[in-house]
Write a protein that holds these residues in place. Structure first.
Motif, PDB file in Angstrom:
ATOM      1  N   ALA A  32     -18.487  47.689  60.636  1.00  8.46           N
ATOM      2  CA  ALA A  32     -17.557  47.410  61.733  1.00  8.46           C
ATOM      3  C   ALA A  32     -16.878  48.692  62.197  1.00  8.46           C
ATOM      4  CB  ALA A  32     -16.520  46.376  61.302  1.00  8.46           C
ATOM      5  N   GLY A  33     -16.471  49.538  61.261  1.00 10.23           N
ATOM      6  CA  GLY A  33     -15.857  50.823  61.632  1.00 10.23           C
ATOM      7  C   GLY A  33     -16.839  51.716  62.369  1.00 10.23           C
ATOM      8  N   ASN A  34     -18.089  51.724  61.901  1.00 15.76           N
ATOM      9  CA  ASN A  34     -19.128  52.497  62.567  1.00 15.76           C
ATOM     10  C   ASN A  34     -19.323  52.012  64.006  1.00 15.76           C
ATOM     11  OD1 ASN A  34     -21.146  54.306  62.955  1.00 15.76           O
ATOM     12  ND2 ASN A  34     -22.651  53.286  61.666  1.00 15.76           N
ATOM     13  N   LEU A  35     -19.332  50.695  64.187  1.00 16.56           N
ATOM     14  CA  LEU A  35     -19.479  50.123  65.523  1.00 16.56           C
ATOM     15  C   LEU A  35     -18.313  50.519  66.421  1.00 16.56           C
ATOM     16  CD1 LEU A  35     -21.117  48.246  67.383  1.00 16.56           C
ATOM     17  CD2 LEU A  35     -19.733  46.356  66.516  1.00 16.56           C
ATOM     18  N   VAL A  36     -17.094  50.482  65.872  1.00 15.75           N
ATOM     19  CA  VAL A  36     -15.909  50.854  66.656  1.00 15.75           C
ATOM     20  C   VAL A  36     -15.978  52.334  67.055  1.00 15.75           C
ATOM     21  CG1 VAL A  36     -13.394  51.189  66.515  1.00 15.75           C
ATOM     22  CG2 VAL A  36     -14.422  49.049  65.717  1.00 15.75           C
ATOM     23  N   VAL A  37     -16.359  53.191  66.104  1.00 17.14           N
ATOM     24  CA  VAL A  37     -16.439  54.629  66.395  1.00 17.14           C
ATOM     25  C   VAL A  37     -17.524  54.897  67.440  1.00 17.14           C
ATOM     26  CG1 VAL A  37     -17.080  56.863  65.406  1.00 17.14           C
ATOM     27  CG2 VAL A  37     -15.481  55.380  64.199  1.00 17.14           C
ATOM     28  N   LEU A  38     -18.683  54.261  67.308  1.00 23.65           N
ATOM     29  CA  LEU A  38     -19.753  54.449  68.286  1.00 23.65           C
ATOM     30  C   LEU A  38     -19.349  53.939  69.664  1.00 23.65           C
ATOM     31  CD1 LEU A  38     -22.968  53.602  66.251  1.00 23.65           C
ATOM     32  CD2 LEU A  38     -22.290  55.801  67.174  1.00 23.65           C
ATOM     33  N   THR A  39     -18.662  52.813  69.718  1.00 21.23           N
ATOM     34  CA  THR A  39     -18.196  52.281  70.999  1.00 21.23           C
ATOM     35  C   THR A  39     -17.188  53.227  71.641  1.00 21.23           C
ATOM     36  OG1 THR A  39     -18.529  50.036  70.155  1.00 21.23           O
ATOM     37  CG2 THR A  39     -17.150  50.278  72.104  1.00 21.23           C
ATOM     38  N   ALA A  40     -16.264  53.749  70.836  1.00 20.86           N
ATOM     39  CA  ALA A  40     -15.274  54.691  71.370  1.00 20.86           C
ATOM     40  C   ALA A  40     -15.971  55.973  71.848  1.00 20.86           C
ATOM     41  CB  ALA A  40     -14.234  55.023  70.309  1.00 20.86           C
ATOM     42  N   GLY A  41     -16.933  56.456  71.088  1.00 25.16           N
ATOM     43  CA  GLY A  41     -17.671  57.659  71.500  1.00 25.16           C
ATOM     44  C   GLY A  41     -18.448  57.432  72.781  1.00 25.16           C
ATOM     45  N   ALA A  42     -19.101  56.286  72.904  1.00 20.84           N
ATOM     46  CA  ALA A  42     -19.850  55.990  74.129  1.00 20.84           C
ATOM     47  C   ALA A  42     -18.904  55.857  75.322  1.00 20.84           C
ATOM     48  CB  ALA A  42     -20.661  54.711  73.951  1.00 20.84           C
ATOM     49  N   GLY A  43     -17.750  55.224  75.094  1.00 17.59           N
ATOM     50  CA  GLY A  43     -16.769  55.093  76.179  1.00 17.59           C
ATOM     51  C   GLY A  43     -16.229  56.454  76.603  1.00 17.59           C
ATOM     52  N   GLY A  44     -15.915  57.292  75.629  1.00 16.93           N
ATOM     53  CA  GLY A  44     -15.433  58.639  75.952  1.00 16.93           C
ATOM     54  C   GLY A  44     -16.481  59.453  76.681  1.00 16.93           C
ATOM     55  N   LEU A  45     -17.731  59.328  76.241  1.00 17.27           N
ATOM     56  CA  LEU A  45     -18.817  60.040  76.914  1.00 17.27           C
ATOM     57  C   LEU A  45     -18.986  59.539  78.340  1.00 17.27           C
ATOM     58  CD1 LEU A  45     -21.071  62.120  76.446  1.00 17.27           C
ATOM     59  CD2 LEU A  45     -22.540  60.245  75.752  1.00 17.27           C
ATOM     60  N   LEU A  46     -18.921  58.219  78.507  1.00 20.99           N
ATOM     61  CA  LEU A  46     -19.066  57.634  79.831  1.00 20.99           C
ATOM     62  C   LEU A  46     -17.943  58.083  80.762  1.00 20.99           C
ATOM     63  CD1 LEU A  46     -20.600  55.594  81.650  1.00 20.99           C
ATOM     64  CD2 LEU A  46     -18.979  53.880  80.848  1.00 20.99           C
ATOM     65  N   PHE A  47     -16.710  57.991  80.301  1.00 21.79           N
ATOM     66  CA  PHE A  47     -15.584  58.383  81.148  1.00 21.79           C
ATOM     67  C   PHE A  47     -15.515  59.890  81.326  1.00 21.79           C
ATOM     68  CE2 PHE A  47     -13.996  54.123  79.891  1.00 21.79           C
ATOM     69  CZ  PHE A  47     -13.931  53.610  81.160  1.00 21.79           C
ATOM     70  N   GLY A  48     -16.087  60.645  80.414  1.00 22.64           N
ATOM     71  CA  GLY A  48     -16.146  62.092  80.579  1.00 22.64           C
ATOM     72  C   GLY A  48     -17.204  62.509  81.579  1.00 22.64           C
ATOM     73  N   LEU A  49     -18.294  61.747  81.656  1.00 22.21           N
ATOM     74  CA  LEU A  49     -19.383  62.103  82.559  1.00 22.21           C
ATOM     75  C   LEU A  49     -19.204  61.571  83.974  1.00 22.21           C
ATOM     76  CD1 LEU A  49     -22.566  61.702  80.340  1.00 22.21           C
ATOM     77  CD2 LEU A  49     -21.504  63.800  81.127  1.00 22.21           C
ATOM     78  N   LEU A  50     -18.431  60.517  84.142  1.00 28.85           N
ATOM     79  CA  LEU A  50     -18.254  59.956  85.481  1.00 28.85           C
ATOM     80  C   LEU A  50     -17.715  60.965  86.495  1.00 28.85           C
ATOM     81  CD1 LEU A  50     -17.067  56.284  84.897  1.00 28.85           C
ATOM     82  CD2 LEU A  50     -19.191  57.068  85.910  1.00 28.85           C
ATOM     83  N   PRO A  51     -16.674  61.739  86.185  1.00 29.66           N
ATOM     84  CA  PRO A  51     -16.208  62.729  87.173  1.00 29.66           C
ATOM     85  C   PRO A  51     -17.268  63.794  87.478  1.00 29.66           C
ATOM     86  CG  PRO A  51     -14.539  62.405  85.481  1.00 29.66           C
ATOM     87  CD  PRO A  51     -15.763  61.671  85.039  1.00 29.66           C
ATOM     88  N   LYS A  52     -18.018  64.198  86.453  1.00 32.67           N
ATOM     89  CA  LYS A  52     -19.060  65.200  86.678  1.00 32.67           C
ATOM     90  C   LYS A  52     -20.166  64.641  87.570  1.00 32.67           C
ATOM     91  CE  LYS A  52     -18.303  67.644  82.353  1.00 32.67           C
ATOM     92  NZ  LYS A  52     -17.546  68.715  82.915  1.00 32.67           N
ATOM     93  N   MET A  53     -20.514  63.391  87.357  1.00 34.27           N
ATOM     94  CA  MET A  53     -21.535  62.770  88.194  1.00 34.27           C
ATOM     95  C   MET A  53     -21.023  62.635  89.631  1.00 34.27           C
ATOM     96  SD  MET A  53     -23.290  59.947  85.705  1.00 34.27           S
ATOM     97  CE  MET A  53     -24.354  59.380  86.999  1.00 34.27           C
ATOM     98  N   GLU A  54     -19.765  62.298  89.779  1.00 36.52           N
ATOM     99  CA  GLU A  54     -19.188  62.174  91.118  1.00 36.52           C
ATOM    100  C   GLU A  54     -19.211  63.525  91.838  1.00 36.52           C
ATOM    101  OE1 GLU A  54     -14.959  60.925  93.198  1.00 36.52           O
ATOM    102  OE2 GLU A  54     -15.392  60.239  91.179  1.00 36.52           O
ATOM    103  N   ARG A  55     -18.868  64.606  91.117  1.00 34.98           N
ATOM    104  CA  ARG A  55     -18.927  65.937  91.725  1.00 34.98           C
ATOM    105  C   ARG A  55     -20.364  66.305  92.089  1.00 34.98           C
ATOM    106  NH1 ARG A  55     -14.833  67.874  87.705  1.00 34.98           N
ATOM    107  NH2 ARG A  55     -16.653  68.312  86.430  1.00 34.98           N
ATOM    108  N   ALA A  56     -21.319  65.956  91.242  1.00 34.75           N
ATOM    109  CA  ALA A  56     -22.718  66.255  91.540  1.00 34.75           C
ATOM    110  C   ALA A  56     -23.174  65.498  92.784  1.00 34.75           C
ATOM    111  CB  ALA A  56     -23.597  65.899  90.346  1.00 34.75           C
ATOM    112  N   ILE A  57     -22.762  64.265  92.913  1.00 35.43           N
ATOM    113  CA  ILE A  57     -23.126  63.464  94.093  1.00 35.43           C
ATOM    114  C   ILE A  57     -22.496  64.070  95.349  1.00 35.43           C
ATOM    115  CG2 ILE A  57     -22.773  61.226  95.210  1.00 35.43           C
ATOM    116  CD1 ILE A  57     -23.112  59.987  92.378  1.00 35.43           C
ATOM    117  N   GLN A  58     -21.232  64.497  95.254  1.00 37.78           N
ATOM    118  CA  GLN A  58     -20.572  65.123  96.405  1.00 37.78           C
ATOM    119  C   GLN A  58     -21.271  66.426  96.794  1.00 37.78           C
ATOM    120  OE1 GLN A  58     -16.525  65.534  95.158  1.00 37.78           O
ATOM    121  NE2 GLN A  58     -15.994  63.395  95.602  1.00 37.78           N
ATOM    122  N   ALA A  59     -21.657  67.212  95.796  1.00 42.06           N
ATOM    123  CA  ALA A  59     -22.358  68.465  96.091  1.00 42.06           C
ATOM    124  C   ALA A  59     -23.696  68.183  96.763  1.00 42.06           C
ATOM    125  CB  ALA A  59     -22.565  69.263  94.803  1.00 42.06           C
TER     126      ALA A  59
END
Length: 110
Positions: free
Chosen positions: A18-45
């Motif tokens: 369960a802890g592993n699942l929580v950590v993986l979910t948090a990591g995936a969420g952080g990665l997703l929210f970290g990449l969204l602005p970069k993807m938005e900038r790439a689309i604008q460029a």
């Protein structure tokens, strides 16, 4: 191994999973929210590059059309019959020269 040891081990494994699942979910969420602005900038460029390219194409298009029209006029102005006859004459001359050379080659061997 008795039941209480098995239960403790199963509980521990369950908590670890369960802890592993929580950590993986948090990591995936952080990665997703970290990449969204970069993807938005790439689309604008990409959109800015497309806009620049389109404006360049709009500026160049009349020049290219005029060049294509000149090329078409030049091709239409060529005398295709004369070009065909010239090509046929040159081909005949080449074949005659090859024939003469082959005759000399065979006569030399005799």
């Amino acid at each position: 191994m008795n039941d209480s040891d098995s239960t403790k081990k199963l509980t521990t494994i369950t908590w670890l999973l369960a802890g592993n699942l929580v950590v993986l979910t948090a990591g995936a969420g952080g990665l997703l929210f970290g990449l969204l602005p970069k993807m938005e900038r790439a689309i604008q460029a990409t959109e800015r590059v497309e806009t620049r390219f389109q404006s360049f194409a709009d500026e160049v298009q009349p020049v290219l059309s005029a060049s294509a029209d000149k090329a078409i006029d030049a091709i239409k102005g060529m005398d295709s019959q004369r070009l065909s006859e010239t090509a046929t004459e040159k081909t005949d001359q080449l074949m005659d020269a090859a024939t003469e050379r082959a005759k000399r080659f065979f006569e030399r061997d005799k």
